[in-house]
Motif scaffolding. Structure first.
Motif, PDB file in Angstrom:
ATOM      1  N   ASP A 191      79.174 -35.075  15.223  1.00 11.36           N
ATOM      2  CA  ASP A 191      80.253 -35.370  14.295  1.00 11.36           C
ATOM      3  C   ASP A 191      80.450 -34.105  13.478  1.00 11.36           C
ATOM      4  O   ASP A 191      79.495 -33.601  12.885  1.00 11.36           O
ATOM      5  N   TRP A 192      81.671 -33.561  13.497  1.00  8.75           N
ATOM      6  CA  TRP A 192      81.917 -32.392  12.667  1.00  8.75           C
ATOM      7  C   TRP A 192      82.996 -32.729  11.646  1.00  8.75           C
ATOM      8  O   TRP A 192      83.864 -33.561  11.899  1.00  8.75           O
ATOM      9  N   ALA A 193      82.893 -32.094  10.495  1.00 15.66           N
ATOM     10  CA  ALA A 193      83.861 -32.293   9.427  1.00 15.66           C
ATOM     11  C   ALA A 193      84.113 -30.971   8.723  1.00 15.66           C
ATOM     12  O   ALA A 193      83.168 -30.248   8.399  1.00 15.66           O
ATOM     13  N   VAL A 226      84.871 -29.567   5.390  1.00 17.60           N
ATOM     14  CA  VAL A 226      84.584 -30.140   4.087  1.00 17.60           C
ATOM     15  C   VAL A 226      85.131 -29.240   2.976  1.00 17.60           C
ATOM     16  O   VAL A 226      85.042 -28.013   3.061  1.00 17.60           O
ATOM     17  N   ARG A 283      80.580 -29.273   8.269  1.00 11.22           N
ATOM     18  CA  ARG A 283      79.379 -30.107   8.361  1.00 11.22           C
ATOM     19  C   ARG A 283      79.233 -30.490   9.828  1.00 11.22           C
ATOM     20  O   ARG A 283      80.117 -31.121  10.403  1.00 11.22           O
ATOM     21  N   VAL A 320      81.109 -38.153   4.285  1.00 12.32           N
ATOM     22  CA  VAL A 320      81.008 -37.035   3.347  1.00 12.32           C
ATOM     23  C   VAL A 320      81.027 -37.628   1.937  1.00 12.32           C
ATOM     24  O   VAL A 320      81.857 -38.477   1.616  1.00 12.32           O
ATOM     25  N   TRP A 324      82.654 -33.790  -2.470  1.00 14.33           N
ATOM     26  CA  TRP A 324      83.238 -33.257  -1.243  1.00 14.33           C
ATOM     27  C   TRP A 324      84.133 -34.296  -0.584  1.00 14.33           C
ATOM     28  O   TRP A 324      83.949 -35.486  -0.766  1.00 14.33           O
ATOM     29  N   HIS A 325      85.081 -33.817   0.216  1.00 10.31           N
ATOM     30  CA  HIS A 325      85.869 -34.721   1.052  1.00 10.31           C
ATOM     31  C   HIS A 325      86.183 -34.032   2.374  1.00 10.31           C
ATOM     32  O   HIS A 325      86.091 -32.813   2.499  1.00 10.31           O
ATOM     33  N   ARG A 326      86.534 -34.837   3.355  1.00  4.80           N
ATOM     34  CA  ARG A 326      86.760 -34.387   4.729  1.00  4.80           C
ATOM     35  C   ARG A 326      88.236 -34.035   4.910  1.00  4.80           C
ATOM     36  O   ARG A 326      89.097 -34.879   4.717  1.00  4.80           O
ATOM     37  N   GLY A 352      88.190 -33.442  11.211  1.00  6.15           N
ATOM     38  CA  GLY A 352      86.931 -33.661  11.896  1.00  6.15           C
ATOM     39  C   GLY A 352      87.123 -34.494  13.165  1.00  6.15           C
ATOM     40  O   GLY A 352      88.225 -34.935  13.476  1.00  6.15           O
TER      41      GLY A 352
END
Length: 109
Positions: free
Chosen positions: A66-68, A70, A80, A93, A97-99, A102
Protein backbone atom coordinates in the motif's frame (compact mmCIF):
# COMPACT_ATOMS: atom_id res chain seq x y z
CA UNK A 1 6.35 -2.69 -34.23
CA UNK A 2 3.96 -2.85 -31.31
CA UNK A 3 4.87 -1.45 -27.89
CA UNK A 4 5.43 -4.00 -25.12
CA UNK A 5 2.46 -4.33 -22.79
CA UNK A 6 3.45 -3.60 -19.18
CA UNK A 7 3.24 -6.43 -16.68
CA UNK A 8 0.61 -6.02 -13.93
CA UNK A 9 3.37 -4.99 -11.49
CA UNK A 10 4.79 -2.44 -13.94
CA UNK A 11 1.31 -1.01 -14.50
CA UNK A 12 0.73 -0.77 -10.72
CA UNK A 13 4.08 0.97 -10.15
CA UNK A 14 3.74 3.40 -13.11
CA UNK A 15 1.89 6.13 -11.14
CA UNK A 16 4.43 5.83 -8.33
CA UNK A 17 7.26 6.15 -10.86
CA UNK A 18 5.62 9.28 -12.33
CA UNK A 19 5.36 10.82 -8.86
CA UNK A 20 9.03 10.32 -8.05
CA UNK A 21 10.01 11.84 -11.39
CA UNK A 22 7.80 14.85 -10.62
CA UNK A 23 9.18 15.10 -7.03
CA UNK A 24 12.79 13.86 -7.32
CA UNK A 25 13.69 14.81 -3.74
CA UNK A 26 10.79 12.96 -2.10
CA UNK A 27 11.65 10.13 0.28
CA UNK A 28 9.93 6.79 0.62
CA UNK A 29 9.33 5.78 4.23
CA UNK A 30 9.13 1.95 4.49
CA UNK A 31 6.76 0.36 7.02
CA UNK A 32 6.40 -3.38 7.69
CA UNK A 33 3.36 -5.23 8.92
CA UNK A 34 2.70 -8.80 9.93
CA UNK A 35 0.51 -11.06 12.02
CA UNK A 36 1.55 -9.12 15.14
CA UNK A 37 0.64 -5.70 13.67
CA UNK A 38 2.42 -2.70 12.22
CA UNK A 39 5.69 -1.11 13.25
CA UNK A 40 4.85 2.48 14.28
CA UNK A 41 8.10 3.87 12.85
CA UNK A 42 9.54 3.39 9.38
CA UNK A 43 12.29 0.80 9.08
CA UNK A 44 14.15 2.81 6.48
CA UNK A 45 13.99 5.81 4.17
CA UNK A 46 14.52 5.39 0.43
CA UNK A 47 15.64 8.02 -2.03
CA UNK A 48 13.22 8.70 -4.89
CA UNK A 49 15.21 6.74 -7.48
CA UNK A 50 15.26 3.63 -5.25
CA UNK A 51 11.51 3.38 -4.59
CA UNK A 52 10.15 1.59 -7.68
CA UNK A 53 13.07 -0.87 -7.83
CA UNK A 54 12.71 -1.71 -4.12
CA UNK A 55 8.94 -2.18 -4.41
CA UNK A 56 9.13 -4.26 -7.59
CA UNK A 57 11.39 -6.84 -5.95
CA UNK A 58 9.02 -7.27 -3.01
CA UNK A 59 5.93 -7.50 -5.23
CA UNK A 60 7.63 -10.20 -7.31
CA UNK A 61 8.24 -12.08 -4.04
CA UNK A 62 4.51 -12.05 -3.23
CA UNK A 63 4.23 -9.14 -0.79
CA UNK A 64 1.19 -6.88 -0.52
CA UNK A 65 1.87 -3.15 -0.87
CA UNK A 66 0.00 0.00 0.00
CA UNK A 67 1.57 3.29 -1.00
CA UNK A 68 0.40 6.78 -0.15
CA UNK A 69 1.63 10.22 -1.13
CA UNK A 70 1.44 11.97 2.23
CA UNK A 71 1.16 15.67 3.02
CA UNK A 72 0.44 17.89 5.98
CA UNK A 73 -1.06 20.60 3.72
CA UNK A 74 -1.20 20.51 -0.06
CA UNK A 75 2.53 20.00 -0.67
CA UNK A 76 3.68 16.35 -0.76
CA UNK A 77 6.02 15.50 2.10
CA UNK A 78 6.89 11.82 1.62
CA UNK A 79 5.69 8.50 0.26
CA UNK A 80 4.46 5.98 2.82
CA UNK A 81 5.35 2.50 1.53
CA UNK A 82 3.70 -0.33 3.48
CA UNK A 83 4.56 -4.00 2.87
CA UNK A 84 3.15 -7.19 4.40
CA UNK A 85 2.59 -10.87 3.61
CA UNK A 86 0.10 -11.81 6.32
CA UNK A 87 -2.05 -9.90 8.74
CA UNK A 88 -4.16 -6.82 8.22
CA UNK A 89 -3.51 -3.96 5.78
CA UNK A 90 -1.92 -0.82 7.22
CA UNK A 91 -3.97 1.64 9.24
CA UNK A 92 -5.05 4.84 7.48
CA UNK A 93 -2.72 7.83 7.38
CA UNK A 94 -3.10 9.61 10.74
CA UNK A 95 -3.55 13.34 11.39
CA UNK A 96 -1.95 15.79 10.90
CA UNK A 97 -0.99 13.93 7.72
CA UNK A 98 -3.39 13.10 4.92
CA UNK A 99 -3.25 11.01 1.75
CA UNK A 100 -3.02 12.90 -1.56
CA UNK A 101 -2.79 9.78 -3.75
CA UNK A 102 -2.12 6.10 -3.40
CA UNK A 103 -2.92 2.53 -4.37
CA UNK A 104 -2.87 -1.01 -3.00
CA UNK A 105 -1.38 -4.17 -4.54
CA UNK A 106 -2.69 -7.60 -3.61
CA UNK A 107 -0.72 -10.50 -5.07
CA UNK A 108 -2.52 -13.00 -7.26
CA UNK A 109 -2.80 -16.34 -5.48
Amino acid sequence: MRAKEPTPIEAFLAPLDRLVRKHPLIEGMVFWGGAEGWDPSPSEALEAEEIAFYAEGLLLDGFHMDWALVAEGETPDHLRLCFWQEGDPPPPVAAPWHRLAGARWTPVS
